[in-house]
Motif scaffolding. Structure first.
Motif, mmCIF file in Angstrom:
data_model
loop_
_atom_site.group_PDB
_atom_site.id
_atom_site.type_symbol
_atom_site.label_atom_id
_atom_site.label_comp_id
_atom_site.label_asym_id
_atom_site.label_seq_id
_atom_site.Cartn_x
_atom_site.Cartn_y
_atom_site.Cartn_z
ATOM 1 N N GLY A 179 -56.698 33.289 60.838
ATOM 2 C CA GLY A 179 -56.832 34.518 60.078
ATOM 3 C C GLY A 179 -56.854 35.776 60.909
ATOM 4 N N ASN B 184 -56.143 39.010 59.232
ATOM 5 C CA ASN B 184 -57.186 39.545 58.358
ATOM 6 C C ASN B 184 -58.020 40.627 59.033
ATOM 7 N N ARG C 71 -56.912 43.199 60.405
ATOM 8 C CA ARG C 71 -56.267 44.487 60.144
ATOM 9 C C ARG C 71 -56.377 44.916 58.692
ATOM 10 N N THR C 72 -56.881 44.067 57.824
ATOM 11 C CA THR C 72 -57.001 44.435 56.415
ATOM 12 C C THR C 72 -58.368 45.064 56.166
ATOM 13 N N SER D 192 -60.276 44.631 53.613
ATOM 14 C CA SER D 192 -61.151 43.779 52.811
ATOM 15 C C SER D 192 -61.985 42.863 53.699
ATOM 16 N N ARG E 28 -63.574 40.399 52.757
ATOM 17 C CA ARG E 28 -63.549 39.042 52.204
ATOM 18 C C ARG E 28 -62.497 38.170 52.879
ATOM 19 N N GLU E 29 -61.585 38.796 53.587
ATOM 20 C CA GLU E 29 -60.579 38.070 54.353
ATOM 21 C C GLU E 29 -61.035 38.116 55.808
ATOM 22 N N ILE E 30 -61.346 36.965 56.386
ATOM 23 C CA ILE E 30 -62.002 36.957 57.693
ATOM 24 C C ILE E 30 -61.177 36.255 58.759
ATOM 25 N N TRP E 31 -61.512 36.575 60.001
ATOM 26 C CA TRP E 31 -61.019 35.846 61.167
ATOM 27 C C TRP E 31 -62.110 34.874 61.574
ATOM 28 N N GLU F 39 -67.285 34.770 63.015
ATOM 29 C CA GLU F 39 -66.462 35.189 61.888
ATOM 30 C C GLU F 39 -66.539 36.710 61.798
ATOM 31 N N GLY G 144 -64.894 40.128 59.559
ATOM 32 C CA GLY G 144 -64.123 40.552 58.390
ATOM 33 C C GLY G 144 -63.274 41.788 58.630
#
Length: 165
Positions: free
Chosen positions: A20, A23, A25-26, A28, A30-33, A128, A130
């Protein structure tokens, strides 16, 4: 300090092991690395062109109390370290939302560079993250409500129809 705002997050490309990475760069959280394992993990940032940077933010992390991070300039993505801006320090800040914590570092003065590396080290569970934002901070020089306040010099006049004008 009256307030702080990171202007124009500038990461053109982010390279990191794990799943991820896009994610980061987003906007949100809720989208994680997710790091591939425990221990030190390097996140390389390419801004696309040299820029002045003084603020680094990792949002919605699962950083534990023993998690630390370092911030460095590098020669290229995957290249050697050219300067260390933040030595290993705790990354977890107060102000958690449930089990998620922010990490923020502002350098004393902006540094010019294109490539930066953030190394996160969490020894017990995989890291993790986000949101990752890198940019130049702007601090408002006045306290909220400071200075002259507007004075309303208008008058209210009752109209014949019952309204006001």
């Amino acid at each position: 300090m009256a307030g702080l705002l990171i202007l124009v997050p500038m990461a053109a490309q982010i390279t990191a092991p794990g799943t991820g990475v896009a994610n980061l760069r987003t906007p949100s959280p809720r989208e994680i690395w997710i790091a591939p394992g425990v221990g030190a993990q390097a996140i390389d940032i390419d801004l696309g062109a040299a820029a002045s940077i003084d603020s680094f933010y990792l949002g919605a992390t699962n950083a534990r109390a023993d998690a630390v991070w370092t911030i460095q300039s590098i020669a290229a993505v995957g290249g050697g370290v050219t300067a260390t801006h933040v030595n290993a320090q705790p990354m977890r800040l107060a102000g958690n939302i449930r089990s998620r914590f922010p990490a923020f570092a502002r350098l004393p003065a902006p540094v010019e560079g294109r490539y930066f590396r953030i190394t996160v080290n969490q020894p017990t569970t995989p890291m993790e993250i986000g949101v990752l934002a890198v940019g130049l901070a702007f601090e408002w020089p006045y306290a909220y409500g400071g200075g002259r306040t507007p004075i309303d010099t208008s008058r209210v006049v009752a109209l014949q129809d019952g309204g006001f004008g």
